[in-house]
Design a protein around this motif. Structure first.
Motif, PDB file in Angstrom:
ATOM      1  N   LEU A  41     -46.094   2.818  -7.479  1.00 22.02           N
ATOM      2  CA  LEU A  41     -45.465   1.973  -6.451  1.00 22.02           C
ATOM      3  C   LEU A  41     -45.544   0.500  -6.834  1.00 22.02           C
ATOM      4  CD1 LEU A  41     -46.838   3.787  -3.287  1.00 22.02           C
ATOM      5  CD2 LEU A  41     -44.565   3.944  -4.257  1.00 22.02           C
ATOM      6  N   VAL A  42     -46.722   0.079  -7.291  1.00 26.00           N
ATOM      7  CA  VAL A  42     -46.889  -1.319  -7.692  1.00 26.00           C
ATOM      8  C   VAL A  42     -45.930  -1.633  -8.843  1.00 26.00           C
ATOM      9  CG1 VAL A  42     -48.499  -2.932  -8.804  1.00 26.00           C
ATOM     10  CG2 VAL A  42     -49.237  -1.589  -6.832  1.00 26.00           C
ATOM     11  N   ASN A  43     -45.842  -0.716  -9.821  1.00 26.40           N
ATOM     12  CA  ASN A  43     -44.921  -0.950 -10.951  1.00 26.40           C
ATOM     13  C   ASN A  43     -43.478  -1.064 -10.466  1.00 26.40           C
ATOM     14  OD1 ASN A  43     -46.866  -1.067 -12.869  1.00 26.40           O
ATOM     15  ND2 ASN A  43     -46.697   1.078 -13.484  1.00 26.40           N
ATOM     16  N   GLU A  44     -43.102  -0.187  -9.519  1.00 28.00           N
ATOM     17  CA  GLU A  44     -41.723  -0.250  -9.003  1.00 28.00           C
ATOM     18  C   GLU A  44     -41.443  -1.613  -8.376  1.00 28.00           C
ATOM     19  OE1 GLU A  44     -40.395   2.883  -6.247  1.00 28.00           O
ATOM     20  OE2 GLU A  44     -39.096   1.386  -5.314  1.00 28.00           O
ATOM     21  N   ALA A  45     -42.400  -2.108  -7.572  1.00 24.61           N
ATOM     22  CA  ALA A  45     -42.211  -3.402  -6.912  1.00 24.61           C
ATOM     23  C   ALA A  45     -42.076  -4.504  -7.957  1.00 24.61           C
ATOM     24  CB  ALA A  45     -43.379  -3.684  -5.969  1.00 24.61           C
ATOM     25  N   ASP A 132     -47.019   7.177   0.100  1.00 24.88           N
ATOM     26  CA  ASP A 132     -47.049   8.526  -0.475  1.00 24.88           C
ATOM     27  C   ASP A 132     -45.681   8.977  -0.980  1.00 24.88           C
ATOM     28  OD1 ASP A 132     -46.030   8.625   2.051  1.00 24.88           O
ATOM     29  OD2 ASP A 132     -47.422  10.141   2.808  1.00 24.88           O
ATOM     30  N   ASP A 133     -44.726   8.050  -1.058  1.00 22.01           N
ATOM     31  CA  ASP A 133     -43.379   8.396  -1.528  1.00 22.01           C
ATOM     32  C   ASP A 133     -43.125   7.812  -2.906  1.00 22.01           C
ATOM     33  OD1 ASP A 133     -41.720   9.981   0.223  1.00 22.01           O
ATOM     34  OD2 ASP A 133     -42.040   8.411   1.712  1.00 22.01           O
ATOM     35  N   ILE A 134     -42.940   8.688  -3.869  1.00 24.61           N
ATOM     36  CA  ILE A 134     -42.702   8.253  -5.248  1.00 24.61           C
ATOM     37  C   ILE A 134     -41.257   8.564  -5.607  1.00 24.61           C
ATOM     38  CG2 ILE A 134     -43.365   8.686  -7.674  1.00 24.61           C
ATOM     39  CD1 ILE A 134     -45.512   7.359  -5.980  1.00 24.61           C
ATOM     40  N   VAL A 135     -40.589   7.608  -6.221  1.00 21.31           N
ATOM     41  CA  VAL A 135     -39.203   7.846  -6.638  1.00 21.31           C
ATOM     42  C   VAL A 135     -39.072   7.535  -8.130  1.00 21.31           C
ATOM     43  CG1 VAL A 135     -36.777   7.319  -6.232  1.00 21.31           C
ATOM     44  CG2 VAL A 135     -38.415   7.067  -4.351  1.00 21.31           C
ATOM     45  N   PHE A 136     -38.512   8.477  -8.869  1.00 21.59           N
ATOM     46  CA  PHE A 136     -38.178   8.237 -10.276  1.00 21.59           C
ATOM     47  C   PHE A 136     -36.681   7.941 -10.343  1.00 21.59           C
ATOM     48  CE2 PHE A 136     -41.901  10.995 -10.408  1.00 21.59           C
ATOM     49  CZ  PHE A 136     -42.717  10.274 -11.273  1.00 21.59           C
ATOM     50  N   SER A 137     -36.331   6.767 -10.893  1.00 26.37           N
ATOM     51  CA  SER A 137     -34.912   6.384 -10.896  1.00 26.37           C
ATOM     52  C   SER A 137     -34.614   5.519 -12.114  1.00 26.37           C
ATOM     53  CB  SER A 137     -34.594   5.594  -9.625  1.00 26.37           C
ATOM     54  OG  SER A 137     -35.448   4.471  -9.531  1.00 26.37           O
ATOM     55  N   GLU A 138     -33.332   5.408 -12.429  1.00 28.47           N
ATOM     56  CA  GLU A 138     -32.896   4.539 -13.541  1.00 28.47           C
ATOM     57  C   GLU A 138     -33.217   3.079 -13.202  1.00 28.47           C
ATOM     58  OE1 GLU A 138     -30.841   5.060 -16.486  1.00 28.47           O
ATOM     59  OE2 GLU A 138     -31.676   7.082 -16.270  1.00 28.47           O
ATOM     60  N   THR A 139     -32.709   2.638 -12.038  1.00 26.57           N
ATOM     61  CA  THR A 139     -32.998   1.285 -11.546  1.00 26.57           C
ATOM     62  C   THR A 139     -34.043   1.449 -10.448  1.00 26.57           C
ATOM     63  OG1 THR A 139     -30.686   0.707 -11.886  1.00 26.57           O
ATOM     64  CG2 THR A 139     -31.959  -0.760 -10.457  1.00 26.57           C
ATOM     65  N   PRO A 140     -35.153   0.669 -10.492  1.00 27.31           N
ATOM     66  CA  PRO A 140     -36.174   0.829  -9.453  1.00 27.31           C
ATOM     67  C   PRO A 140     -35.547   0.741  -8.059  1.00 27.31           C
ATOM     68  CG  PRO A 140     -36.834  -0.830 -11.072  1.00 27.31           C
ATOM     69  CD  PRO A 140     -35.434  -0.435 -11.417  1.00 27.31           C
ATOM     70  N   LYS A 253     -34.891  10.340  -7.831  1.00 30.50           N
ATOM     71  CA  LYS A 253     -35.480  11.594  -7.358  1.00 30.50           C
ATOM     72  C   LYS A 253     -36.776  11.251  -6.647  1.00 30.50           C
ATOM     73  CE  LYS A 253     -35.757  16.345  -8.220  1.00 30.50           C
ATOM     74  NZ  LYS A 253     -35.714  16.659  -6.802  1.00 30.50           N
ATOM     75  N   ARG A 254     -36.877  11.689  -5.394  1.00 32.55           N
ATOM     76  CA  ARG A 254     -37.999  11.261  -4.557  1.00 32.55           C
ATOM     77  C   ARG A 254     -38.953  12.440  -4.296  1.00 32.55           C
ATOM     78  NH1 ARG A 254     -39.324  13.331   0.746  1.00 32.55           N
ATOM     79  NH2 ARG A 254     -40.614  11.778   1.751  1.00 32.55           N
ATOM     80  N   PHE A 255     -40.250  12.137  -4.291  1.00 30.10           N
ATOM     81  CA  PHE A 255     -41.267  13.160  -4.041  1.00 30.10           C
ATOM     82  C   PHE A 255     -42.232  12.680  -2.969  1.00 30.10           C
ATOM     83  CE2 PHE A 255     -39.881  13.523  -8.405  1.00 30.10           C
ATOM     84  CZ  PHE A 255     -39.583  14.872  -8.515  1.00 30.10           C
ATOM     85  N   ASP A 256     -42.620  13.591  -2.089  1.00 31.64           N
ATOM     86  CA  ASP A 256     -43.575  13.269  -1.030  1.00 31.64           C
ATOM     87  C   ASP A 256     -44.963  13.740  -1.469  1.00 31.64           C
ATOM     88  OD1 ASP A 256     -45.087  12.979   1.209  1.00 31.64           O
ATOM     89  OD2 ASP A 256     -44.005  14.458   2.421  1.00 31.64           O
ATOM     90  N   LEU A 257     -45.756  12.806  -1.967  1.00 37.34           N
ATOM     91  CA  LEU A 257     -47.093  13.160  -2.455  1.00 37.34           C
ATOM     92  C   LEU A 257     -48.041  13.527  -1.316  1.00 37.34           C
ATOM     93  CD1 LEU A 257     -48.601  11.575  -5.496  1.00 37.34           C
ATOM     94  CD2 LEU A 257     -46.413  12.667  -5.245  1.00 37.34           C
ATOM     95  N   GLY A 258     -47.609  13.266  -0.091  1.00 40.05           N
ATOM     96  CA  GLY A 258     -48.446  13.597   1.068  1.00 40.05           C
ATOM     97  C   GLY A 258     -48.296  15.040   1.498  1.00 40.05           C
ATOM     98  N   SER A 259     -47.484  15.822   0.747  1.00 40.94           N
ATOM     99  CA  SER A 259     -47.363  17.257   1.063  1.00 40.94           C
ATOM    100  C   SER A 259     -47.716  18.049  -0.195  1.00 40.94           C
ATOM    101  CB  SER A 259     -45.940  17.592   1.508  1.00 40.94           C
ATOM    102  OG  SER A 259     -45.079  17.671   0.381  1.00 40.94           O
TER     103      SER A 259
END
Ligand code: UTP
Length: 292
Positions: A41-45, A132-140, A253-259
């Motif tokens: 998350l910090v890297n995305e920001a 708890d939401d991680i997204v892998f994307s081309e553009t943050p 592509k988004r993932f819910d790490l809280g589940s």
């Protein structure tokens, strides 16, 4: 239009869907291969140009703060083994941007957690990355939201089309496509965890929003909503009804790490793409799948 320089990561929640481990490991510290969720998350920001990052933590969540600090014992051990360049790499990674921490003293919901960011935010626009939401994307994704904010000059909610069943757990948007756009909408209302028949559209907020400081005045009088918590979406709904917001169907592509399933899937997704172990892991999964 003011540049978006600040990001807030609310990460104080209890994480009851991930018990029993969340009693002693914050879900925001769950690993995706070898790095905790919060570092993604910090890297995305930071990669979105938001170099001031506030992480909202709580009791028993000190591990997050420790992660972004030096670790003299490990550094000495690695150096003694001739692996000093790894120390440099780790130091470089954890020292990106200016990271601040504050504690939410009572876990009264995401909306309440955000009120702890008021003085950090000041009078600037800011991104919110749900912890708890991680997204892998081309553009943050935060960059996608910031571009939309700069174009339309109003707050932005990050959206995805979801199924009817998923909508029950999320927040449904009242939204109309902006003429000439394929993925940007004008949002004029929203409803958290709609009962069947109460939803507006299949568009739901997933993990990223970009807000302006007016939201804090609204949060001051937002009453507890779903689950007895102060819901950020109730405050955003009030804002959307008054002024309108932009809804952006983001790429990624988004993932819910809280589940549990989200956590497992995120590790599969990132695992097969990992530069060191990806190829071997993909082979391992193929062999494993044969036996299922
Ligand atoms: P969630 O609703 O997923 O968090 O909030 P939760 O309450 O921890 O989860 P469950 O339902 O019990 O499993 C989204 C984000 O908001 C933060 C959480 O840490 C998470 O990253 N949050 C939530 C807070 O910071 N404070 C709160 O009071 C609630």
């Amino acid at each position: 239009m003011q540049k978006v320089r600040k990001a807030v990561i609310p990460a104080a929640g209890l994480g009851t869907r991930m018990l029993p481990i969340s009693r002693c490991v914050p879900k925001e510290m769950f690993p995706i291969v070898d790095r905790p969720a919060v570092s993604y998350l910090v890297n995305e920001a930071i990669e979105s140009g938001m170099t001031e990052v506030l992480i909202i933590t709580g009791r028993d969540k000190d591990a997050m703060e420790d992660y972004f600090d030096y670790s003299p014992e490990y550094d000495a051990a690695l150096s003694a083994k001739g692996r000093a360049e790894e120390v440099e790499l780790i130091h470089g990674e954890i020292s990106r941007g200016n990271i601040f921490f504050t504690r939410q003293k009572e876990k009264k919901g995401l909306g309440h957690a955000l009120t702890c960011a008021r003085s950090f935010v000041g009078d600037e626009p800011f991104a919110v990355l749900y912890g708890d939401d991680i997204v892998f994307s081309e553009t943050p994704v935060c960059k996608q939201l910031a571009d939309s904010y700069e174009k339309h000059g109003r707050p932005v909610v990050g959206l995805k089309h979801v199924t009817k069943e998923q909508l029950r757990k999320f927040c449904s948007m009242k939204a109309e496509l902006i003429p000439g756009s394929e993925n940007e909408y004008t949002v004029t209302d929203m409803i958290e965890k709609p009962a069947p028949g109460k939803e507006f559209t299949d568009l739901a907020i997933l993990g990223r929003v970009l807000l302006t400081p007016e939201i804090f005045d609204i949060l001051e009088h937002t009453a507890p909503g779903a689950g007895g918590e102060i819901q950020l979406t109730d405050a955003m709904a009030e804002y959307a009804r008054m002024y309108g917001m932009t809804g952006l169907v983001f790429e990624g592509k988004r993932f819910d790490l809280g589940s549990k399933l989200g956590f497992l899937e995120a590790n599969l997704y990132a695992g097969v793409r990992h530069p060191e172990v990806g190829e071997a892991f993909a082979e391992m999964i193929k062999n494993f799948a044969k036996g299922l």
